[in-house]
Enzyme design. Structure first.
Site, PDB file in Angstrom:
ATOM      1  N   LYS A  13       0.938  -1.396  -0.045  1.00 32.76           N
ATOM      2  CA  LYS A  13      -0.251  -0.064   0.101  1.00 32.76           C
ATOM      3  C   LYS A  13       0.624   1.485  -0.102  1.00 32.76           C
ATOM      4  O   LYS A  13       0.449   2.237  -0.834  1.00 32.76           O
ATOM      5  CB  LYS A  13      -0.798   0.162   1.167  1.00 32.76           C
ATOM      6  CG  LYS A  13      -1.569  -0.914   0.975  1.00 32.76           C
ATOM      7  CD  LYS A  13      -2.870  -0.895   2.519  1.00 32.76           C
ATOM      8  CE  LYS A  13      -2.364  -1.056   4.170  1.00 32.76           C
ATOM      9  NZ  LYS A  13      -1.509  -1.685   4.619  1.00 32.76           N
ATOM     10  N   ARG A  88      -9.028   1.274   9.444  1.00 35.38           N
ATOM     11  CA  ARG A  88      -9.112  -0.238   9.429  1.00 35.38           C
ATOM     12  C   ARG A  88     -10.005  -0.829   9.483  1.00 35.38           C
ATOM     13  O   ARG A  88      -9.472  -1.773  10.795  1.00 35.38           O
ATOM     14  CB  ARG A  88      -7.397  -0.246  10.018  1.00 35.38           C
ATOM     15  CG  ARG A  88      -6.460  -0.384   9.611  1.00 35.38           C
ATOM     16  CD  ARG A  88      -5.430  -0.934   9.990  1.00 35.38           C
ATOM     17  NE  ARG A  88      -4.070  -0.877  10.244  1.00 35.38           N
ATOM     18  CZ  ARG A  88      -2.914  -0.271   9.602  1.00 35.38           C
ATOM     19  NH1 ARG A  88      -2.462   0.987   9.083  1.00 35.38           N
ATOM     20  NH2 ARG A  88      -1.990  -1.437   9.321  1.00 35.38           N
ATOM     21  N   ARG A 160      11.522  -1.221  11.083  1.00 33.63           N
ATOM     22  CA  ARG A 160      10.965  -1.221  11.723  1.00 33.63           C
ATOM     23  C   ARG A 160      10.488  -2.700  13.019  1.00 33.63           C
ATOM     24  O   ARG A 160      10.559  -3.405  13.377  1.00 33.63           O
ATOM     25  CB  ARG A 160       8.883  -0.784  10.982  1.00 33.63           C
ATOM     26  CG  ARG A 160       9.064   0.327  10.947  1.00 33.63           C
ATOM     27  CD  ARG A 160       7.829   0.608  10.283  1.00 33.63           C
ATOM     28  NE  ARG A 160       6.750  -0.564  10.583  1.00 33.63           N
ATOM     29  CZ  ARG A 160       5.202  -0.074   9.655  1.00 33.63           C
ATOM     30  NH1 ARG A 160       5.442   0.316   8.414  1.00 33.63           N
ATOM     31  NH2 ARG A 160       4.289  -0.516  10.296  1.00 33.63           N
ATOM     32  N   ARG A 171      -0.435  -8.405  13.652  1.00 32.17           N
ATOM     33  CA  ARG A 171      -0.591  -8.221  13.142  1.00 32.17           C
ATOM     34  C   ARG A 171      -1.753  -8.338  11.676  1.00 32.17           C
ATOM     35  O   ARG A 171      -3.053  -8.066  11.071  1.00 32.17           O
ATOM     36  CB  ARG A 171       0.372  -6.428  11.797  1.00 32.17           C
ATOM     37  CG  ARG A 171       1.248  -6.432  13.166  1.00 32.17           C
ATOM     38  CD  ARG A 171       1.838  -5.141  12.719  1.00 32.17           C
ATOM     39  NE  ARG A 171       2.209  -4.828  11.198  1.00 32.17           N
ATOM     40  CZ  ARG A 171       3.009  -4.807  10.403  1.00 32.17           C
ATOM     41  NH1 ARG A 171       4.390  -4.766  10.439  1.00 32.17           N
ATOM     42  NH2 ARG A 171       3.462  -4.052   9.707  1.00 32.17           N
TER      43      ARG A 171
HETATM   44  P1  AMP Z   1       1.178   1.238   8.973  1.00 32.29           P
HETATM   45  O1  AMP Z   1       2.091   1.979   9.275  1.00 32.29           O
HETATM   46  O2  AMP Z   1      -0.050   1.618   8.276  1.00 32.29           O
HETATM   47  O3  AMP Z   1       1.247  -0.326   8.946  1.00 32.29           O
HETATM   48  O4  AMP Z   1       0.403   0.968  10.412  1.00 32.29           O
HETATM   49  C1  AMP Z   1       1.526   0.861  11.957  1.00 32.29           C
HETATM   50  C2  AMP Z   1       1.020   0.392  13.321  1.00 32.29           C
HETATM   51  O5  AMP Z   1      -0.010   1.817  13.133  1.00 32.29           O
HETATM   52  C3  AMP Z   1      -0.345  -0.429  13.557  1.00 32.29           C
HETATM   53  O6  AMP Z   1       0.143  -2.097  13.606  1.00 32.29           O
HETATM   54  C4  AMP Z   1      -1.618   0.097  14.432  1.00 32.29           C
HETATM   55  O7  AMP Z   1      -0.695   0.226  15.192  1.00 32.29           O
HETATM   56  C5  AMP Z   1      -0.982   1.920  13.974  1.00 32.29           C
HETATM   57  N1  AMP Z   1      -2.236   2.467  12.953  1.00 32.29           N
HETATM   58  C6  AMP Z   1      -1.756   2.619  11.526  1.00 32.29           C
HETATM   59  N2  AMP Z   1      -3.229   2.798  11.016  1.00 32.29           N
HETATM   60  C7  AMP Z   1      -4.048   2.878  11.919  1.00 32.29           C
HETATM   61  C8  AMP Z   1      -5.629   2.951  11.795  1.00 32.29           C
HETATM   62  N3  AMP Z   1      -6.234   3.482  11.240  1.00 32.29           N
HETATM   63  N4  AMP Z   1      -6.286   2.476  12.852  1.00 32.29           N
HETATM   64  C9  AMP Z   1      -5.520   1.806  14.324  1.00 32.29           C
HETATM   65  N5  AMP Z   1      -4.408   1.818  13.955  1.00 32.29           N
HETATM   66  C10 AMP Z   1      -3.007   2.381  13.182  1.00 32.29           C
END
Ligand code: AMP
Length: 217
Positions: A13, A88, A160, A171
């Site tokens: 994404k 999400r 990360r 996740r």
């Molecule tokens: P990402 O970089 O999109 O993989 O997001 C990393 C982490 O941020 C996720 O595993 C969640 O803990 C948090 N996070 C990001 N976007 C959301 C969202 N829309 N709702 C809830 N948690 C989020």
């Protein structure tokens, strides 16, 4: 153009959102990037999100919805936006519907990038990022240099903390339980488009552009 990119962690994404936002000149709004920046700066939002992010859980809906409301009301979103990593969960999708209704700005398309779970685990465990410019490296497809210094900006390349295998599995579970229901939610609204995310990034990008341009004819 008001878009959402849906997909499991590691589906690509972020990579695709960056390219699409550059092509159409609309901001890429990544909730994950906003939270990581808040965490690095040590501000309240980051402190609220820290433990959830580290364990691969979703940050509470109320925190995220508040964040996205503020972000979408900034002037750069007037010409459109690309949401990467939001919504999400169903409550987040419903809150977005009401917000866009109030702003009289309905969504144009939701693009789901589909990748098998096996491929995702491999991609995420091999993924490394530049702390400064966010450039993506991957030990399998685009290895970082041995000194772990970014070839683009000289920043430090890191892993990360939520890209470790045990957190990845959590996740993926969270994705299956909380986020997959959004596929039917948007399918019922007639705005869901799916692309095969298993191929090379250039091919995935071409498929996304084809879908978006088809939509705008
Ligand atoms: P990402 O970089 O999109 O993989 O997001 C990393 C982490 O941020 C996720 O595993 C969640 O803990 C948090 N996070 C990001 N976007 C959301 C969202 N829309 N709702 C809830 N948690 C989020």
């Amino acid at each position: 153009m008001r878009l959402i990119f849906l997909g499991a962690p590691g589906a690509g994404k972020g990579t695709q959102a960056k390219r699409v936002s550059e092509k159409y000149n609309i901001p890429q709004v990544s909730t994950g990037d906003i939270l990581r920046a808040a965490l690095n700066e040590g501000i309240e939002l980051g402190l609220k999100a820290k433990s959830f992010m580290e364990s691969g859980e979703l940050v509470p809906d109320s925190v995220i919805i508040d964040l996205i409301k503020k972000r979408l009301q900034k002037s750069d979103c007037e010409k459109g936006f690309l949401l990467d990593g939001f919504p999400r969960s169903l409550p987040q999708a419903e809150a977005l519907e009401s917000l866009l209704y109030e702003l009289d700005n309905p969504l144009d398309s939701v693009v789901s990038i589909d990748v098998s779970e096996e491929k995702i685990v491999g991609r995420l465990t091999n993924r490394r990022l530049c702390r400064k410019c966010g450039a993506d490296y991957n030990f399998a497809t685009n290895p970082p240099p041995e000194n772990m210094i970014c070839t683009i900006c000289g920043g430090e390349i890191y892993q990360r903390s939520d890209d470790k295998e045990e957190t990845i599995l959590n996740r993926l579970n969270v994705y299956a339980n909380e986020t997959i229901p959004l596929i039917s939610f948007y399918k019922e609204k007639g705005i869901l488009k799916s692309v095969d995310g298993m191929s090379e990034p250039d091919a995935v990008f071409d498929s996304i552009v084809a879908i978006l341009e088809e939509k705008n004819k």
